[in-house]
Write a protein that holds these residues in place. Sequence first.
Motif, PDB file in Angstrom:
ATOM      1  N   GLY A 146       0.812  -1.215   0.000  1.00  0.00           N
ATOM      2  CA  GLY A 146       0.000   0.000   0.000  1.00  0.00           C
ATOM      3  C   GLY A 146       0.843   1.262   0.000  1.00  0.00           C
ATOM      4  O   GLY A 146       0.430   2.302   0.506  1.00  0.00           O
ATOM      5  N   ALA A 147       2.048   1.153  -0.577  1.00  0.00           N
ATOM      6  CA  ALA A 147       2.976   2.284  -0.609  1.00  0.00           C
ATOM      7  C   ALA A 147       2.966   2.953  -1.974  1.00  0.00           C
ATOM      8  O   ALA A 147       2.814   2.288  -3.000  1.00  0.00           O
ATOM      9  N   LYS A 148       3.122   4.264  -1.987  1.00  0.00           N
ATOM     10  CA  LYS A 148       3.232   5.019  -3.230  1.00  0.00           C
ATOM     11  C   LYS A 148       4.652   5.541  -3.370  1.00  0.00           C
ATOM     12  O   LYS A 148       5.332   5.823  -2.379  1.00  0.00           O
ATOM     13  N   ALA A 149       5.110   5.684  -4.611  1.00  0.00           N
ATOM     14  CA  ALA A 149       6.471   6.137  -4.867  1.00  0.00           C
ATOM     15  C   ALA A 149       6.477   7.055  -6.074  1.00  0.00           C
ATOM     16  O   ALA A 149       5.434   7.292  -6.697  1.00  0.00           O
ATOM     17  N   THR A 150       7.652   7.565  -6.402  1.00  0.00           N
ATOM     18  CA  THR A 150       7.821   8.432  -7.565  1.00  0.00           C
ATOM     19  C   THR A 150       8.881   7.825  -8.469  1.00  0.00           C
ATOM     20  O   THR A 150       9.967   7.460  -7.997  1.00  0.00           O
ATOM     21  N   PHE A 151       8.564   7.716  -9.759  1.00  0.00           N
ATOM     22  CA  PHE A 151       9.464   7.103 -10.733  1.00  0.00           C
ATOM     23  C   PHE A 151       9.910   8.147 -11.747  1.00  0.00           C
ATOM     24  O   PHE A 151       9.075   8.764 -12.417  1.00  0.00           O
ATOM     25  N   PHE A 152      11.217   8.337 -11.857  1.00  0.00           N
ATOM     26  CA  PHE A 152      11.779   9.222 -12.870  1.00  0.00           C
ATOM     27  C   PHE A 152      12.242   8.354 -14.042  1.00  0.00           C
ATOM     28  O   PHE A 152      13.217   7.610 -13.925  1.00  0.00           O
ATOM     29  N   LEU A 153      11.504   8.461 -15.150  1.00  0.00           N
ATOM     30  CA  LEU A 153      11.657   7.536 -16.269  1.00  0.00           C
ATOM     31  C   LEU A 153      12.574   8.075 -17.363  1.00  0.00           C
ATOM     32  O   LEU A 153      12.543   9.262 -17.694  1.00  0.00           O
ATOM     33  N   VAL A 154      13.359   7.181 -17.932  1.00  0.00           N
ATOM     34  CA  VAL A 154      14.234   7.499 -19.056  1.00  0.00           C
ATOM     35  C   VAL A 154      13.461   7.269 -20.351  1.00  0.00           C
ATOM     36  O   VAL A 154      12.838   6.219 -20.535  1.00  0.00           O
ATOM     37  N   GLY A 155      13.494   8.255 -21.247  1.00  0.00           N
ATOM     38  CA  GLY A 155      12.696   8.176 -22.472  1.00  0.00           C
ATOM     39  C   GLY A 155      12.925   6.916 -23.282  1.00  0.00           C
ATOM     40  O   GLY A 155      11.975   6.268 -23.748  1.00  0.00           O
ATOM     41  N   LYS A 156      14.178   6.528 -23.466  1.00  0.00           N
ATOM     42  CA  LYS A 156      14.493   5.318 -24.233  1.00  0.00           C
ATOM     43  C   LYS A 156      13.860   4.088 -23.598  1.00  0.00           C
ATOM     44  O   LYS A 156      13.366   3.196 -24.295  1.00  0.00           O
ATOM     45  N   HIS A 178      13.387  11.807 -16.718  1.00  0.00           N
ATOM     46  CA  HIS A 178      14.790  11.578 -16.343  1.00  0.00           C
ATOM     47  C   HIS A 178      15.695  11.632 -17.581  1.00  0.00           C
ATOM     48  O   HIS A 178      16.706  10.951 -17.634  1.00  0.00           O
ATOM     49  N   THR A 179      15.280  12.436 -18.554  1.00  0.00           N
ATOM     50  CA  THR A 179      15.939  12.637 -19.853  1.00  0.00           C
ATOM     51  C   THR A 179      15.754  11.420 -20.762  1.00  0.00           C
ATOM     52  O   THR A 179      15.348  10.351 -20.318  1.00  0.00           O
ATOM     53  N   TYR A 180      16.088  11.613 -22.007  1.00  0.00           N
ATOM     54  CA  TYR A 180      15.880  10.555 -23.001  1.00  0.00           C
ATOM     55  C   TYR A 180      16.986   9.503 -22.985  1.00  0.00           C
ATOM     56  O   TYR A 180      16.711   8.303 -23.059  1.00  0.00           O
ATOM     57  N   SER A 181      18.228   9.935 -22.855  1.00  0.00           N
ATOM     58  CA  SER A 181      19.344   8.982 -22.952  1.00  0.00           C
ATOM     59  C   SER A 181      20.157   8.866 -21.672  1.00  0.00           C
ATOM     60  O   SER A 181      21.227   8.263 -21.664  1.00  0.00           O
ATOM     61  N   HIS A 182      19.644   9.452 -20.574  1.00  0.00           N
ATOM     62  CA  HIS A 182      20.353   9.480 -19.292  1.00  0.00           C
ATOM     63  C   HIS A 182      21.689  10.206 -19.434  1.00  0.00           C
ATOM     64  O   HIS A 182      22.721   9.783 -18.913  1.00  0.00           O
ATOM     65  N   ALA A 183      21.658  11.314 -20.130  1.00  0.00           N
ATOM     66  CA  ALA A 183      22.865  12.101 -20.361  1.00  0.00           C
ATOM     67  C   ALA A 183      23.124  13.073 -19.221  1.00  0.00           C
ATOM     68  O   ALA A 183      22.189  13.580 -18.602  1.00  0.00           O
ATOM     69  N   SER A 184      24.388  13.322 -18.948  1.00  0.00           N
ATOM     70  CA  SER A 184      24.754  14.406 -18.027  1.00  0.00           C
ATOM     71  C   SER A 184      24.449  15.719 -18.740  1.00  0.00           C
ATOM     72  O   SER A 184      24.964  15.983 -19.830  1.00  0.00           O
ATOM     73  N   LEU A 185      23.605  16.541 -18.145  1.00  0.00           N
ATOM     74  CA  LEU A 185      23.086  17.713 -18.849  1.00  0.00           C
ATOM     75  C   LEU A 185      24.025  18.923 -18.856  1.00  0.00           C
ATOM     76  O   LEU A 185      24.054  19.682 -19.820  1.00  0.00           O
ATOM     77  N   ARG A 210       1.668  14.023 -19.233  1.00  0.00           N
ATOM     78  CA  ARG A 210       2.843  14.854 -19.519  1.00  0.00           C
ATOM     79  C   ARG A 210       3.419  15.301 -18.177  1.00  0.00           C
ATOM     80  O   ARG A 210       2.803  16.108 -17.479  1.00  0.00           O
ATOM     81  N   PRO A 211       4.592  14.786 -17.799  1.00  0.00           N
ATOM     82  CA  PRO A 211       5.133  15.072 -16.470  1.00  0.00           C
ATOM     83  C   PRO A 211       5.335  16.554 -16.193  1.00  0.00           C
ATOM     84  O   PRO A 211       5.555  17.358 -17.105  1.00  0.00           O
ATOM     85  N   LYS A 212       5.288  16.888 -14.908  1.00  0.00           N
ATOM     86  CA  LYS A 212       5.513  18.256 -14.457  1.00  0.00           C
ATOM     87  C   LYS A 212       6.849  18.380 -13.727  1.00  0.00           C
ATOM     88  O   LYS A 212       7.210  19.475 -13.291  1.00  0.00           O
ATOM     89  N   MET A 213       7.577  17.271 -13.574  1.00  0.00           N
ATOM     90  CA  MET A 213       8.838  17.306 -12.843  1.00  0.00           C
ATOM     91  C   MET A 213       9.885  16.456 -13.551  1.00  0.00           C
ATOM     92  O   MET A 213       9.558  15.548 -14.311  1.00  0.00           O
ATOM     93  N   PHE A 214      11.143  16.796 -13.294  1.00  0.00           N
ATOM     94  CA  PHE A 214      12.245  16.025 -13.857  1.00  0.00           C
ATOM     95  C   PHE A 214      13.357  15.909 -12.823  1.00  0.00           C
ATOM     96  O   PHE A 214      13.414  16.669 -11.844  1.00  0.00           O
ATOM     97  N   ARG A 215      14.217  14.931 -13.043  1.00  0.00           N
ATOM     98  CA  ARG A 215      15.412  14.781 -12.201  1.00  0.00           C
ATOM     99  C   ARG A 215      16.617  14.654 -13.121  1.00  0.00           C
ATOM    100  O   ARG A 215      16.626  13.809 -14.017  1.00  0.00           O
ATOM    101  N   PRO A 216      17.643  15.476 -12.927  1.00  0.00           N
ATOM    102  CA  PRO A 216      18.822  15.408 -13.782  1.00  0.00           C
ATOM    103  C   PRO A 216      19.662  14.165 -13.493  1.00  0.00           C
ATOM    104  O   PRO A 216      19.952  13.880 -12.322  1.00  0.00           O
ATOM    105  N   PRO A 217      20.029  13.409 -14.510  1.00  0.00           N
ATOM    106  CA  PRO A 217      20.892  12.240 -14.298  1.00  0.00           C
ATOM    107  C   PRO A 217      22.177  12.618 -13.557  1.00  0.00           C
ATOM    108  O   PRO A 217      22.755  13.685 -13.823  1.00  0.00           O
ATOM    109  N   TYR A 218      22.582  11.767 -12.650  1.00  0.00           N
ATOM    110  CA  TYR A 218      23.796  11.958 -11.842  1.00  0.00           C
ATOM    111  C   TYR A 218      23.703  13.179 -10.928  1.00  0.00           C
ATOM    112  O   TYR A 218      24.691  13.537 -10.274  1.00  0.00           O
ATOM    113  N   GLY A 219      22.538  13.842 -10.909  1.00  0.00           N
ATOM    114  CA  GLY A 219      22.408  15.059 -10.127  1.00  0.00           C
ATOM    115  C   GLY A 219      23.146  16.229 -10.739  1.00  0.00           C
ATOM    116  O   GLY A 219      23.339  17.255 -10.092  1.00  0.00           O
TER     117      GLY A 219
END
Length: 223
Positions: A54-64, A86-93, A119-128
């Motif tokens: 019964g837990a909810k989480a957040t998933f940052f998805l890679v486009g590929k 989480h970007t398309y190719s998991h690239a360092s931005l 359509r997501p409203k949030m993103f997370r940069p790969p590797y921070g």
Amino acid sequence: MVIHALLAVTLAMTSLPAQAKTVDCARVKCLALTFDDGPGATTPTLLKTLDKAGAKATFFLVGKQVELRPKVARQVLAQGHAIGNHTYSHASLTPLPDGQILDELKTTQSAIQQATGLRPKMFRPPYGDTDDRVLELAGEAGLAQVMWTGTTLDWQLRDTKKIKAAVLRLAKRNGVILMHDTVPATVKAMPEILKELKKRGYHLVTVPTLLRGKRLQAGVSYP
């Protein structure tokens, strides 16, 4: 595919508001578990575990990865979890030119929307890897940035006991913990992690719920 996407959105809409009504993070001890780099081969197992608890989480998805596993992306949303970019190719931005950063973000937006209807409203940069320029460009793409209060480094540990210990060490009220649903040891450790976190009184919620329903603002970094 369109029917599946619409069904996913409908189910998600019935799940997320219910959580928002029953969990008030101003009153109870909340924690947001977040998972990057999927959807992967082990994501369905993790979804079953979260659902059972019964837990909810957040998933940052890679486009590929979304293009490879659109059904799993739909399942994430249908079970009431939150989804981020989480970007398309998991690239360092940070080393990329403006146009390429926007392409990484916008292509992923389209891939997620095509797979799930959302359509997501949030993103997370790969590797921070982020800076003021990345944040500004994310704002242009209509995205808020979501970082973390603690990372398990599960991709490096790859050991269930060590990953569990890391999560419990990092857990704190209103915390945001970074993990990866593509690391088998993390998925294997999750039943025990969820059990112990609940024993400690945590309500496991999505990032939007943790923010107490505040609307994520594009170009702003959280938490």
